[in-house]
Design a protein around this motif. Sequence first.
Motif, short mmCIF file in Angstrom:
data_model
loop_
_atom_site.label_atom_id
_atom_site.label_comp_id
_atom_site.label_asym_id
_atom_site.label_seq_id
_atom_site.Cartn_x
_atom_site.Cartn_y
_atom_site.Cartn_z
N TRP A 1 -31.92 47.45 -41.30
CA TRP A 1 -33.23 48.07 -41.21
C TRP A 1 -33.25 49.17 -42.26
O TRP A 1 -32.25 49.42 -42.93
CB TRP A 1 -33.46 48.65 -39.82
N SER B 1 -33.23 52.52 -42.16
CA SER B 1 -32.27 53.60 -42.12
C SER B 1 -31.06 53.23 -41.28
O SER B 1 -30.17 54.03 -41.10
CB SER B 1 -32.93 54.85 -41.54
N LEU B 2 -31.04 52.04 -40.77
CA LEU B 2 -29.95 51.63 -39.89
C LEU B 2 -29.40 50.29 -40.35
O LEU B 2 -30.14 49.34 -40.57
CB LEU B 2 -30.47 51.52 -38.45
N GLU B 3 -28.10 50.27 -40.51
CA GLU B 3 -27.45 49.02 -40.88
C GLU B 3 -26.32 48.75 -39.91
O GLU B 3 -25.55 49.65 -39.59
CB GLU B 3 -26.87 49.11 -42.28
N ILE B 4 -26.26 47.53 -39.45
CA ILE B 4 -25.19 47.16 -38.52
C ILE B 4 -24.56 45.89 -39.03
O ILE B 4 -25.26 44.95 -39.43
CB ILE B 4 -25.76 46.93 -37.09
N LYS C 1 -21.86 57.33 -39.70
CA LYS C 1 -21.26 56.02 -39.91
C LYS C 1 -20.14 55.84 -38.91
O LYS C 1 -19.30 56.72 -38.76
CB LYS C 1 -20.62 55.96 -41.31
N GLY D 1 -26.39 61.69 -42.08
CA GLY D 1 -26.05 60.29 -41.87
C GLY D 1 -24.84 60.18 -40.95
O GLY D 1 -23.99 61.07 -40.92
N VAL E 1 -21.61 50.51 -38.05
CA VAL E 1 -22.98 51.03 -37.94
C VAL E 1 -23.15 52.15 -38.95
O VAL E 1 -22.27 53.01 -39.10
CB VAL E 1 -23.26 51.57 -36.51
N ASP E 2 -24.24 52.13 -39.65
CA ASP E 2 -24.52 53.16 -40.65
C ASP E 2 -25.97 53.60 -40.42
O ASP E 2 -26.89 52.82 -40.57
CB ASP E 2 -24.36 52.55 -42.06
N TRP E 3 -26.11 54.85 -40.00
CA TRP E 3 -27.44 55.31 -39.60
C TRP E 3 -27.79 56.55 -40.39
O TRP E 3 -27.03 57.52 -40.40
CB TRP E 3 -27.44 55.60 -38.10
N LYS E 4 -28.92 56.53 -41.05
CA LYS E 4 -29.36 57.68 -41.84
C LYS E 4 -30.58 58.31 -41.18
O LYS E 4 -31.51 57.62 -40.83
CB LYS E 4 -29.72 57.24 -43.25
N PHE E 5 -30.54 59.63 -41.06
CA PHE E 5 -31.66 60.34 -40.45
C PHE E 5 -32.46 61.01 -41.55
O PHE E 5 -31.93 61.32 -42.61
CB PHE E 5 -31.14 61.34 -39.42
#
Lengths: 248, 925
Positions: free
Chosen positions: B781, B783-786, B829, B827, B818-822
């Motif tokens: 997505w 801002s979110l990668e899984i 990870k 961020g 999981v890599d999530w950016k706000f």
Amino acid sequence: MTLKAGINRFLLFTGLLIVGNNLFSQINTGRIIFERKTNLKKRYGDNPRMKNFITEENKYRTENFELFFNDTSCVFRPIPEDEASSQQGFMKFLTNKNTVYQNLNKKEKFIIIDLWGTSAYIKDTMDKRSWKITESTRNISGYNCRKAIWQMNDSTQIYAWFSSDIVPSVGPEGFQGLPGAILGMATEDGGVIYFAKDVKQMELPTGILQYDAKGKDVYTEEKLKVMLKERMSQWVKPKDLEAMFVWL
Amino acid sequence: MDFFKRLFLSLVAFFICATAQAQNMKITGTLYDSSGTQPLHQAMIMAVRVKDSVLLGFTRSQKNGTFILTGFPIDTFSIVIAHPRFDDKFIYVFGNKDNQEIDIPSVRMPEHSKELQEVMIYANKNPIYYKGDTLVYVADSFKVAEGAVVEDLLKKLPGLKIDKDGKITSQGQEISKVLVDGDEFFGSDPTVATKNLAADGIETVQIYEKTDNETIGGSDEKIRVLDLKLKEEAKKGYFGRISGASDMALTPLEDYSGSRPFYEGELLFNKFNSKQKISVFALGSNTPRSSFGRGDLNKFGLSNENGANRNFWEPNNSDNTSGIPQTLKAGIYYSDKFGKKKNTEMLFNYSFYNDRLDARSSSRSQYFLTDTTYFTEDSTRNYSENESHKFNLSIQSQLDSLTLLEFKPSISIDKGLTNSANFNDFTGETGIESLSTHVNNDNISKGLSTNSTLRLYRKFMKKRRELEVRYDLITTDNKTDGKLNTSSEYKLLGITDSVDQNKINYNSSTSHYGTVSYFEPISKYWKVNVNYLYEYGFSNQLKETNDKVNGIYNGFRAEFSNNFGNTRVQNRGGAEMIYETGKHYLSGGLYFRNINIYNNNLISNVVINQNINNYLPKFKYEYKPSISKRFTVNYNTSSQQPAIADLQPVQDNSNPNRIQVGNPDLKPNYVHRVNVNFNTWNALSGKYIWSGGSFNLTQNGFATQTTFDVFGRTESKTINVDGNMSANVFAGAGYPILDRKIEFQPSMSGSFNRFKSYVGSQENVTDNFAITPEFDIDFEWDSLEISFESSYSYNNPISSLSSVSNTPFSITNISLGVDWKFPNGVGVKVDGNYTKNNQPGRGFYDTEYFVFNAEINKKFLKTQNLTVSLLGNDLLNQNINATRTVNGNAVTDFRTTIISRYFLLKANYRFNNRKMKEDDFKGWY
């Protein structure tokens, strides 16, 4: 090098230049001459009254039109016929010859519709048709054209070949809306075919795109259609009437 | 009532309006002519829906080349751009809410039928296109994290995979080389480029096939390369990155004396202009992430250290991810173009490496004999330090439009030190320990190796006629000074024994290769290749072993000392017919080879002469029905000569429990290889399939003959065996859904291996079947990668000599990242990796561990170019390195302590001459 050889070479060079120019340039202003071929048998084939008149010999009717265009406007109008082709008697009443002015900026059209010898005037917005673009191409009068399809109704498709090398979005009758000029158009069954015989880049004669609606009864397309349906229903089948308006 | 009804209707109408407004596509861009400089006026641009070919909209470009195409809802459509002076250009757009406004800053129109057909695809702002056979990814359209390196970018590219070792595959096919602007970056180690170059300096990533010029012998073999094309601005000016990380000595390292602060530091600086490039890099670290190069194998010619097939009781010992590393790497790269037309190119690079590795490992092996079974337990501590200086020069000059001359010398100077301590326990079938030994090895080595190529390549006025003449010179020169200290305690006999020896090993080799290869077209589709190779090489290995006598190493030991020479003269010639059309490639050829080998024992003056004739047939068929579909069948044969250490008739007692003896009668092997591959990729849907199989059969294969003494100690030598084979099949697919936000990647591989070995005089045939299904899912997505990966591997080894070793085992691997950016620049990870080795052998350990890493980071500065992050590695402190190998009649379970839990506080600063945020630039050419 002799002078003659030099001139020949010069001529050859300019000749190439002209050919090259035709091949690789675009047109914004000019004239297209269309030939319209109507297969009357296909057009009126299922009408028992017409069957008696249309024979294998006279089933084709050929007429010529010209389309003047620039970036903002265009006019599509019949070219007056010479003696020979006007000797087709009443057959000429089986096809309509309309003059269509289109203002591409205002998305407006002004049509002088030929109703069996009398003229009626229509002013309306330009039609928006949904085209399907195909991958087939062909060359018409030196221009590469792509084929597009418009689903006219459940049973009929119109094919249009347009060339994006002619910049304005114009076409025969009231057709437009493709990225370029339509140089060829036909019903699916080949009943009516428009085909560009000549494309010429030229300055337009002054005033040719102007129309004069003063003092005339001007209808919208729908109004005229309703009116005609009411008045002409005993002469013309609703289907044929629809077919007349489809081209506008 | 009426009021509510009206309100409801107007709300519906409002929402319909609002959504219709918000969901219109808007494509903007600028068109240029094929030179990319003149804006293109009045070109036609139309959008055609993919589903039903409906014309969605069209427009014309303005005088300055710009265009805006809008007024239709979000959809998947193709854009056709047409202008009479150019060929049509096609761009595919997958519209969605996140991809409804697309700006294409620069579209260059293809010249009339001159350029290869080009198709461009925009999915989630990811344009991918084919230019002829070259697959092109436009780098800027793939979002990577701030400070990302090329490897991070490559991981985003659809169809591309990178495994843990940095091996890259594209649509299932291995990438052999990574190039930067068509040239090798710091040597051939691909990870130097992929792990050091900043992702945002890359304009496009191109994947294509290239004739492999590196192979000696003028083969027509093609390799897949990944070429990183740098941005124009990246070619001018500078950009760089500096980062540092430390745990402030807060992590106590278990069983390691004192507190050892963890650190990672990187400096990368590139200065470019169109002709000249200077890059400097340095990397220093003592964490496992330091391994940015693959281990420098064969560095010192110390085959004892190489672990290549023979030291089967020490698997993985060349893999420096096991143990506690300390790495320092630094290099400079310089290239320049000379001459009026810039047709001479000079490249020079120098790299310095200093790697230290402190590895503790333990292994438990079971040796199966027909009458008995031995167990050994080894625990080893290995410390090694390698230092090398590598110089590479390449001068390439286009002498005229048809002739290319190339000169590429390279030199490597190496220095190494290893200290290893081994404790071994030998146990018999009854479980009673019979022998316990302690072996210490200390070696210091120095080496110099060179590799030079002089190559002339000429094309002719007649198309497809080609001539290549090349000369290669490869030399090595190594000296190792070693000490061996052992003590053995024979428990049953109650005696002890010890060795204290000095060993000098002097090793040198020189090989000359001359190759002529000529291609002659014989018809439109056919051509013939005639190829000739001459090799003259000699190598020498001098071994001298002295016992310590009265404090001085002068007790000469003849059984461990020898001087041995190997000379070989090879003539290989052959011809190949090649049939090539746009879709089909067919080639078949036959080579004849004569090799004359003299193995000369310079002490005893015994000469063994081998005169060997081989036919080496090859065949290849490739079918490419479209640019993204390929089917290949390849058959070839090759012959490899044994290493001098396998030939020299002298005992190697560096590990007195595992003595090795050379075999001067060893013949070159002969290998048949068949490969079948099928790959297909659908650019529009993003679906791909890769599949294939291979089969190898070896005659005169190199195998080990091992004899065991009563304690289970071994003496082994390499012998020739027939019938070693391996076969494997694999298939996989990628299946994206929901506008490529989710991609499923199932795959399956199966293998069968047969290798033979001898235990004493008895042949042992080991068959190993393995099957590995794998299933991966990628979610992406905004801002979110899984990413999710799972694999299960089932192995069933069957040994003919002893049925005891015939125990199936399995390995399960599950990982989740999981890599999530706000939005505020923060961020998070996390990634977790679960491994279970299910090994129900008698007394062998089952292992199960879960490694969990986490990182939190925040970006600072107006440009966001400074990132501060806190990383926690292996939060659960479970990481181990454990493997099982089945080799001949031995099953070995091996584990190494590696760095487990630690924390790092890291700062990363990126800079460039544009003084702007690195991802501001979105243009592409």
